[in-house]
Design a protein around this motif. Structure first.
Motif, mmCIF file in Angstrom:
data_model
loop_
_atom_site.group_PDB
_atom_site.id
_atom_site.type_symbol
_atom_site.label_atom_id
_atom_site.label_comp_id
_atom_site.label_asym_id
_atom_site.label_seq_id
_atom_site.Cartn_x
_atom_site.Cartn_y
_atom_site.Cartn_z
ATOM 1 N N LYS A 155 0.852 -1.194 0.000
ATOM 2 C CA LYS A 155 0.000 0.000 0.000
ATOM 3 C C LYS A 155 0.883 1.238 0.000
ATOM 4 O O LYS A 155 1.976 1.184 0.546
ATOM 5 C CB LYS A 155 -0.892 0.008 1.266
ATOM 6 N N PRO A 156 0.464 2.376 -0.498
ATOM 7 C CA PRO A 156 -0.833 2.661 -1.103
ATOM 8 C C PRO A 156 -1.094 1.795 -2.343
ATOM 9 O O PRO A 156 -0.166 1.311 -2.982
ATOM 10 C CB PRO A 156 -0.735 4.136 -1.505
ATOM 11 N N ALA A 157 -2.396 1.660 -2.642
ATOM 12 C CA ALA A 157 -2.824 0.777 -3.717
ATOM 13 C C ALA A 157 -2.177 1.142 -5.043
ATOM 14 O O ALA A 157 -1.735 0.281 -5.792
ATOM 15 C CB ALA A 157 -4.348 0.842 -3.837
ATOM 16 N N LEU A 158 -2.165 2.418 -5.318
ATOM 17 C CA LEU A 158 -1.603 2.897 -6.582
ATOM 18 C C LEU A 158 -0.565 3.962 -6.295
ATOM 19 O O LEU A 158 -0.629 4.656 -5.291
ATOM 20 C CB LEU A 158 -2.698 3.515 -7.465
ATOM 21 N N LEU A 160 2.978 3.858 -6.129
ATOM 22 C CA LEU A 160 4.373 3.555 -5.818
ATOM 23 C C LEU A 160 5.105 3.138 -7.094
ATOM 24 O O LEU A 160 4.565 2.401 -7.909
ATOM 25 C CB LEU A 160 4.469 2.415 -4.796
ATOM 26 N N GLU A 164 10.030 1.500 -4.845
ATOM 27 C CA GLU A 164 9.318 1.781 -3.580
ATOM 28 C C GLU A 164 8.481 0.568 -3.168
ATOM 29 O O GLU A 164 8.409 0.225 -1.989
ATOM 30 C CB GLU A 164 8.420 3.018 -3.748
ATOM 31 N N GLY A 368 -4.108 -5.819 5.415
ATOM 32 C CA GLY A 368 -3.377 -4.705 4.832
ATOM 33 C C GLY A 368 -2.859 -3.813 5.952
ATOM 34 O O GLY A 368 -1.798 -4.043 6.513
ATOM 35 N N GLY A 369 -3.667 -2.825 6.299
ATOM 36 C CA GLY A 369 -3.310 -1.915 7.383
ATOM 37 C C GLY A 369 -3.073 -2.633 8.702
ATOM 38 O O GLY A 369 -2.261 -2.197 9.518
ATOM 39 N N VAL A 372 0.605 -3.516 8.228
ATOM 40 C CA VAL A 372 1.523 -2.437 7.864
ATOM 41 C C VAL A 372 1.461 -1.266 8.848
ATOM 42 O O VAL A 372 2.470 -0.613 9.118
ATOM 43 C CB VAL A 372 1.220 -1.952 6.425
ATOM 44 N N SER A 373 0.265 -1.013 9.401
ATOM 45 C CA SER A 373 0.129 0.144 10.296
ATOM 46 C C SER A 373 0.294 -0.217 11.772
ATOM 47 O O SER A 373 -0.030 0.582 12.644
ATOM 48 C CB SER A 373 -1.247 0.791 10.094
ATOM 49 N N SER A 422 -8.183 -0.502 8.438
ATOM 50 C CA SER A 422 -8.636 -0.180 7.070
ATOM 51 C C SER A 422 -7.808 -0.919 6.049
ATOM 52 O O SER A 422 -6.853 -1.568 6.358
ATOM 53 C CB SER A 422 -8.573 1.314 6.845
ATOM 54 N N SER B 28 -8.121 5.090 -5.663
ATOM 55 C CA SER B 28 -6.802 5.448 -6.207
ATOM 56 C C SER B 28 -5.717 5.063 -5.213
ATOM 57 O O SER B 28 -5.222 3.943 -5.268
ATOM 58 C CB SER B 28 -6.738 6.905 -6.636
ATOM 59 N N THR B 29 -5.401 5.919 -4.283
ATOM 60 C CA THR B 29 -4.269 5.565 -3.421
ATOM 61 C C THR B 29 -4.650 4.550 -2.366
ATOM 62 O O THR B 29 -3.798 3.888 -1.801
ATOM 63 C CB THR B 29 -3.684 6.818 -2.755
ATOM 64 N N GLY B 30 -5.940 4.411 -2.081
ATOM 65 C CA GLY B 30 -6.366 3.428 -1.093
ATOM 66 C C GLY B 30 -6.976 4.119 0.093
ATOM 67 O O GLY B 30 -7.228 5.309 0.058
ATOM 68 N N THR B 31 -7.208 3.364 1.155
ATOM 69 C CA THR B 31 -7.956 3.920 2.270
ATOM 70 C C THR B 31 -7.052 4.461 3.365
ATOM 71 O O THR B 31 -7.527 4.967 4.361
ATOM 72 C CB THR B 31 -8.854 2.852 2.888
ATOM 73 N N PHE B 32 -5.765 4.338 3.209
ATOM 74 C CA PHE B 32 -4.869 4.748 4.285
ATOM 75 C C PHE B 32 -4.700 6.261 4.309
ATOM 76 O O PHE B 32 -4.622 6.893 3.262
ATOM 77 C CB PHE B 32 -3.506 4.100 4.094
ATOM 78 N N LEU B 35 0.010 6.666 5.640
ATOM 79 C CA LEU B 35 1.109 5.815 5.204
ATOM 80 C C LEU B 35 2.297 6.666 4.794
ATOM 81 O O LEU B 35 2.132 7.658 4.083
ATOM 82 C CB LEU B 35 0.669 4.974 4.011
ATOM 83 N N LEU B 42 3.363 11.266 -5.225
ATOM 84 C CA LEU B 42 2.589 10.083 -5.569
ATOM 85 C C LEU B 42 1.127 10.452 -5.778
ATOM 86 O O LEU B 42 0.488 10.027 -6.741
ATOM 87 C CB LEU B 42 2.735 9.028 -4.461
ATOM 88 N N ARG B 45 0.409 11.976 -8.996
ATOM 89 C CA ARG B 45 0.503 11.014 -10.094
ATOM 90 C C ARG B 45 -0.791 10.231 -10.258
ATOM 91 O O ARG B 45 -1.246 10.000 -11.367
ATOM 92 C CB ARG B 45 1.681 10.071 -9.805
ATOM 93 N N VAL B 46 -1.379 9.779 -9.178
ATOM 94 C CA VAL B 46 -2.475 8.809 -9.310
ATOM 95 C C VAL B 46 -3.780 9.178 -8.608
ATOM 96 O O VAL B 46 -4.785 8.503 -8.816
ATOM 97 C CB VAL B 46 -2.033 7.412 -8.810
#
Lengths: 422, 422
Positions: A155-158, A160, A164, A368-369, A372-373, A422, B28-32, B35, B42, B45-46
């Motif tokens: 993550k982030p989903a998009l 990176l 990264e 996910g989180g 990672v979180s 999340s 797009s970037t996700g729910t975080f 992060l 970033l 970009r997205v």
């Protein structure tokens, strides 16, 4: 004669029996009543037949708005079983979808229509490959036994870039996670082409394997609307030593998955994005129990089905039904896909998941989180999830177990206040 | 920067603005939110961006039932425009489906969600083949000019053996129909394998061409969940001198159609069975205007879109919107598919169809029972349909025109009492 038995939950301001008969007629010989070609012999060959009608409580509010309804209209409902002769459809899943599901939705007079059951005859099991890996293959490839396979998501989903993403993968493999995946939204955009991403990530996976003997399963997003492109993506992953892929099954369609599975060397991790609109309204669309059969026959290995207290709209009860559907053989002796429990998971749901799914650890638990979180970083996050599952299996409350397990305690403190991560 | 603009009609008991923002973030970037990897660079970009929110009248009854709603709850609605940077998605239609449509349906908090608009940037036109034949190609292959291409369907839908189908085809080609198709439910069942059906039917088509110079376009049902099988079916038709095929687009999926189109020598006649459940509820799913873009880019040549007074649930207004969508170029100068006007058509709908579609004859007008069940037989049925279209174009009421045109008079007598033929 071998039949395909479909169950439809129908709803209408009109006559339930007539509409049931209309489905059977429209979806087999057609709508004509007086064609010379429609002989008794032909009807015996292909005609669908209503075999049961089980009335349900009527509704006052129709599932689909009915602006022309008179005041006080009620909407009758019933569960209707219809048998289709296998000779009428054959074993092609596209024909099955067209005849027994797709066409039904167009019929006039419904204020609601939902496909709630599909019992296929044995002929289908021989016609399709089914899962190549399933739970046994996933355990073999990850080396995980006697506990859930623990997964995480980059993550982030998009957004990176490949280096990264690889950096995050390094953190996750060092955290001793068993499985990592691309977010389903990530396939091959220009800033992170699949080829570049594989080149950046696979050395991290393989180095870790060299050092520790543990090969983390990484599922790359190889979906593409063009099956040739999807196969090229598949081959990139295989050549680099990868062993899994995320497939957006609705986006590639039956054709895309069929093409891929016949040639696949990867564990296919199915993401069902788009599915929700087909099931979210209880009076419309389809039950997961029906939908999943198509993808299982075609051969997905792992099936994302949400989880307890998911971050999405789906209820816990619906998730439990999906879990049971996915883990019940379609035919005697066939391989089931791995249930992938996901969406807002962090370990806090382990006890409920374990209790409500028949006390099994045969699943992929995707956080996910929740990993990672974690306040102590991903490694602590993975340990916390494993601890939560140990507690669940031993029947010890998480709070009790956390007294001796620091990472779980941290998780409870961070995520416990919320219903979910999340 | 080039963007994909999506429009969503959202409905919620909660806050419309928050849900709009949630779509943009989740997809797009996700729910975080916290992060480390989610840098401003970033995001630029997205990240998807809410660019407009147009409030609509609230509803008292939610599109999806809400058992937990307090008395007097209202459901706020808005049309929301969200821009996705092309760099986030690329031009792959599976990625587009996943990110901008599929994933959105899973978000919690909606009582209704419908995708009502999609504006793609130019990059998509270069990435896809589009229709190979379209209206010009269909006219060239059928030799029909200055009037609609008139089509019919072999009925009953299922059950005829190949020689029986061929017998009907003989009647229809002698009736001077321009186009014939298999019912969409017929692909390759054991009693009428595609190979046997092609062997029985194509000689009838080719003999008629030899004798009269007119080659009737026959669209064979070649759909299959396995793209390799579908290509084998395609090749059988091509080798026998055929020039068209019926494709059940939802059943084969984006992958199936993509694979086929790249290799196709046939005019691809799209049947959208299954589509209805995605659009029938006005608060859920998708507008046809959005849906059709996927299939047009992939390259279907003819698109079934129902017609005036169709036998299915769809309203005339909805059909007219579909007609306009299909006949409007997606990009400057691109080829549109042929609108296939069908379902319960018999000629009686010609004047309304002509008047409401901008006085065009660029369409395929498909009559099943409206031709086959004509009291004077199929030849009289075809003549009656042509007469109805002549009357429509000349602006003469059908009843007036029928005084001098016997077959049309018979049609009016048989089908005129009903709203439609079946």
């Amino acid at each position: 004669m071998s039949v395909i038995r479909m169950t439809y939950r129908i709803e209408t301001a009109g006559d339930v029996e007539k509409l049931a008969a209309k489905i059977a007629s429209d979806q087999s010989t057609g709508t004509f009543v007086s064609l010379p070609g429609e002989t008794p012999e032909l009807k015996a060959r292909v005609a669908a037949r209503v075999v049961a009608i089980r009335p349900l409580e009527a509704l006052e509010v129709p599932s689909i708005p009915d602006p022309s309804a008179p005041a006080g209209a009620i909407y009758r409902r019933a569960d209707v079983d219809i048998d289709f002769p296998i000779e009428a459809i054959g074993t092609d899943l596209a024909a099955l979808m067209t005849i027994s599901i797709g066409g039904v939705y167009s019929i006039k007079g419904f204020s609601g229509i939902r496909v709630t059951g599909m019992q296929l005859p044995e002929a289908f099991t021989a016609a399709y490959p089914g899962p190549q890996f399933g739970m046994a293959g996933t355990r073999r490839l990850t080396g995980v036994e006697d506990r859930p396979v623990i997964g995480s998501i980059v993550k982030p989903a998009l957004g990176l870039r490949p280096p990264e993403s690889a950096e995050q993968v390094r953190e996750l493999v060092e955290a001793e996670v068993d499985f990592i995946k691309d977010d389903e939204k990530l396939t091959s955009p220009a800033y992170s082409s699949l080829e570049d991403r594989v080149k950046a990530i696979m050395p991290v996976i393989l180095d870790h394997e060299q050092k520790t003997g543990k090969k983390v399963m990484y599922a790359f997003g190889i979906s593409h609307s063009d099956p040739d492109e999807m196969m090229r993506n598949h081959d990139i992953v295989v050549r680099a030593g990868g062993n899994a892929a995320v497939i957006n099954i609705n986006s590639v369609g039956l054709g895309g998955l069929s093409f891929l599975r016949k040639r696949s060397h990867l564990a296919l991790h199915a993401h069902r994005n788009g599915w929700d609109i087909l099931t979210r309204h209880p009076g419309l669309g389809m039950d997961f129990e029906v939908y999943q059969q198509f993808w299982r026959l075609l051969g997905i290995d792992q099936f994302q089905i949400n989880g307890i207290r998911a971050k999405y709209w789906e209820s816990d009860d619906s998730f439990i039904r999906s879990f049971k559907a996915v883990t019940t053989p379609l035919f005697e002796g066939d391989v089931c896909p791995v249930p992938v429990v996901c969406s807002g998971q962090w370990g806090g749901q382990a006890p409920d998941t374990y209790a409500r799914t028949g006390k099994t650890v045969d699943l992929l638990y995707l956080c996910g989180g929740g990993v990672v979180s974690h306040p102590g970083g991903p490694a602590a996050g993975v340990r916390a999830v494993r601890q939560a599952w140990q507690a669940a299996v031993e029947g010890v409350p998480l709070e009790t177990y956390a007294r001796e397990h620091h990472e779980l305690a941290q998780s409870l403190q961070k995520f416990g206040a919320d219903a979910s991560a999340s």
